[in-house]
Design an enzyme around this catalytic site. Structure first.
Site, short mmCIF file in Angstrom:
data_model
loop_
_atom_site.label_atom_id
_atom_site.label_comp_id
_atom_site.label_asym_id
_atom_site.label_seq_id
_atom_site.Cartn_x
_atom_site.Cartn_y
_atom_site.Cartn_z
N GLU A 43 52.73 -19.04 26.76
CA GLU A 43 53.24 -18.08 27.57
C GLU A 43 53.36 -16.49 26.93
OE1 GLU A 43 55.80 -19.69 31.02
OE2 GLU A 43 57.06 -18.59 29.76
N ARG A 63 53.85 -10.20 24.27
CA ARG A 63 53.77 -9.19 23.33
C ARG A 63 52.57 -9.26 22.70
NH1 ARG A 63 58.65 -7.00 21.13
NH2 ARG A 63 59.72 -8.79 21.98
N CYS A 70 68.92 13.90 26.13
CA CYS A 70 70.21 14.00 25.90
C CYS A 70 71.06 12.93 25.33
CB CYS A 70 71.06 14.64 26.98
SG CYS A 70 70.10 16.03 27.25
N1 LLP Z 1 58.47 -16.55 28.43
C1 LLP Z 1 59.67 -16.52 28.88
C2 LLP Z 1 60.34 -17.31 29.50
C3 LLP Z 1 60.28 -15.08 28.47
O1 LLP Z 1 61.53 -14.94 28.61
C4 LLP Z 1 59.37 -14.27 27.52
C5 LLP Z 1 59.83 -12.89 27.09
C6 LLP Z 1 58.09 -14.50 27.42
C7 LLP Z 1 57.65 -15.83 27.59
C8 LLP Z 1 57.28 -13.58 26.77
O2 LLP Z 1 57.78 -13.31 25.39
P1 LLP Z 1 56.86 -12.48 24.36
O3 LLP Z 1 55.60 -13.27 23.96
O4 LLP Z 1 56.23 -11.38 24.90
O5 LLP Z 1 57.76 -12.30 23.02
N2 LLP Z 1 62.43 -6.52 25.67
C9 LLP Z 1 62.06 -7.01 24.54
C10 LLP Z 1 61.45 -8.40 24.64
C11 LLP Z 1 62.10 -9.59 25.70
C12 LLP Z 1 61.52 -10.62 25.95
C13 LLP Z 1 61.85 -11.35 27.17
N3 LLP Z 1 61.13 -12.76 27.43
C14 LLP Z 1 61.28 -6.44 23.32
O6 LLP Z 1 61.27 -5.21 23.70
O7 LLP Z 1 61.42 -6.98 22.20
#
Ligand code: LLP
Length: 447
Positions: free
Chosen positions: A305, A308, A375
């Protein structure tokens, strides 16, 4: 906050296009930055700044790496689910279809975007830690899979599924008690996390599904986001597979298993090389195969899943320098975007790199603090980055901007969200227009 002088020296000659840039990034003969076959300077003139550009070739390469690695290392069925929370729009949904990706949607809003982009039911998977009635209704109506976060949600779903025409499959979200190594705000697998169910609760939920004839066929966990060391996934898999083995004794077979996403990327040159997608897929595949063998379980369909690691590198943000200021300790370069379109430095102290779009051969004159117009003193996108003497009006690009920027942007200080373009084979297509004052006022009631 002091600059690393060796880094300054490294960047004295010609600012390099490194692997934090998109796969298609290059310098033209006139030493201008070109992405996806398009001159960045020309894109900024046509679409304005701040501007977010997605490179199709980089997106395709990442999706292909996932598919190729899965077919190489996992001997049974598998699928890649793009975690739409990293950035979702109709164009991205269409791109996901090209690669047969499933879409992970958090709640009714993302489900609505997936449906509008033409995603079929069987590839829509719904997450959420506190799904509202609207979220659950949309999930039952449009999704192929609902990942159940807790026992109360399961009861609410059971009531809906009794009368529903569509019965999405249910997966249970396990809280394995082990998180990955990342910023504490991005850890989700630990024992006291707000996400998912304890192993005991998973057993309870599975028995509830059996008693009520609910279409439970999978287990899921996600331990956090932006990690490089896959080892904690092995520990969580033990917990998940032990549960699957215990439940198989009562006649339930786990058809699908998802260890979530979260594989990391390098945001800054200091963090290169990028963690290899193949390393991650191989680790997970081998751990699942071995774990199932030890417990005499048939291999489930394996669902990864990522958000990023598919999206981040494909996106670059283009900003224009509006002013330069020298204070006692530093040189400030002010650009026309910042924490409204990219809150990650302020939230997680995330570190980024940047390049001027033209004349990269100028020597760096020292570190610069690249700040936005908002700001708030925390509105500094990059600290102490070696930079040449930039003039007002010049363009800067910030690479690795494709994930969790646009998805988390705000209208702080009345910021209008930037335009987003899609670059493919020398063509630039507007996929999200820039917001206007009319958009800012659209929800506003005049008393
Ligand atoms: N699956 C679930 C259930 C998730 O909660 C997430 C990310 C992913 C998959 C995907 O994770 P990735 O492969 O994208 O790392 N705002 C934070 C990241 C929050 C991720 C939330 N959940 C940042 O900018 O680093």
């Amino acid at each position: 906050m002091s600059a690393d002088s060796s880094a300054v020296r490294r960047r004295m000659e010609l600012l390099p296009i490194t692997a934090v840039y998109q796969a298609s990034a290059e310098r033209s003969a006139a030493l201008e930055l070109v992405i996806g076959g398009c001159r960045v300077q020309a894109l900024a003139e046509q679409f304005g700044t701040p501007l977010y550009c997605f490179d199709a070739a980089t997106l395709d390469a990442a999706a292909n790496q996932y598919r190729a690695a899965l077919s190489r290392w996992y001997p049974a069925a598998s699928a890649v689910t793009y975690a739409g929370k990293a950035y979702l729009s109709r164009a991205i949904v269409r791109w996901a279809q090209r690669h047969d990706l499933w879409l992970d949607c958090t709640g009714a809003g993302e489900i609505g975007i997936a449906v509008a982009g033409g995603a079929p039911r069987e590839r829509i998977l719904v997450h959420g830690v506190n799904k509202s009635d609207e979220d659950l209704d949309a999930a039952v109506m449009y999704a192929g899979v609902i990942v159940v976060d807790n026992l109360m949600e399961l009861q609410r779903l059971a009531l809906r599924l009794r009368s529903a025409q569509n019965r999405p499959s249910l997966w249970l979200r396990l809280r394995p008690g082990v998180a990955v190594d990342t910023h504490v705000y991005r850890q989700t697998g630990q024992e006291d996390s707000k996400f998912g169910m304890s192993p005991q609760e998973v057993l309870q939920a599975a028995h509830f599904c059996q008693e009520h004839g609910l279409p439970l066929n999978g287990l899921h966990f996600h331990q956090g986001s932006q990690f490089r060391d896959p080892a904690p996934i092995g520990l969580a898999l033990h917990v998940a597979l032990d549960l699957a083995a215990e439940l198989s004794a009562s006649g339930w077979q786990m058809e699908a298993l998802s260890p979530g996403g979260g594989w990391g990327v390098a945001y800054h040159e200091d963090e290169l090389p990028h963690p290899e997608i193949e390393t991650y897929v191989r680790f997970v595949s081998q751990a699942v195969v071995e774990g199932c063998r030890q417990r005499n379980l048939p291999l489930p369909s394996l669902h990864l899943e990522p958000g990023r690691s598919l999206m981040a590198r494909a996106g670059v943000a283009v900003y224009r320098v509006g002013a330069v200021k020298q204070t006692a300790l530093r040189r400030w370069l002010f650009i026309d975007g910042g924490m409204a379109d990219n809150p990650r430095p302020a939230l997680y102290r995330a570190r980024y790199s940047a390049l001027p779009v033209t004349n990269p051969e100028r020597p760096c004159i020292g570190p610069a603090w690249i700040a936005g117009p908002y700001c708030e003193s925390g509105d500094v996108l990059i600290e102490a980055l070696p930079m040449p003497d930039l003039a007002v009006g010049e363009l800067l690009v910030v690479p690795m901007s494709g994930a969790y920027h646009l998805a988390m942007q705000s209208n702080y200080n009345g910021a209008r969200r930037p335009a987003v373009i899609w670059l493919e084979r020398g063509e630039a297509i507007l996929i999200q227009r820039r917001e206007t004052l009319v958009d800012l006022l659209a929800r506003d009631v005049d008393l």
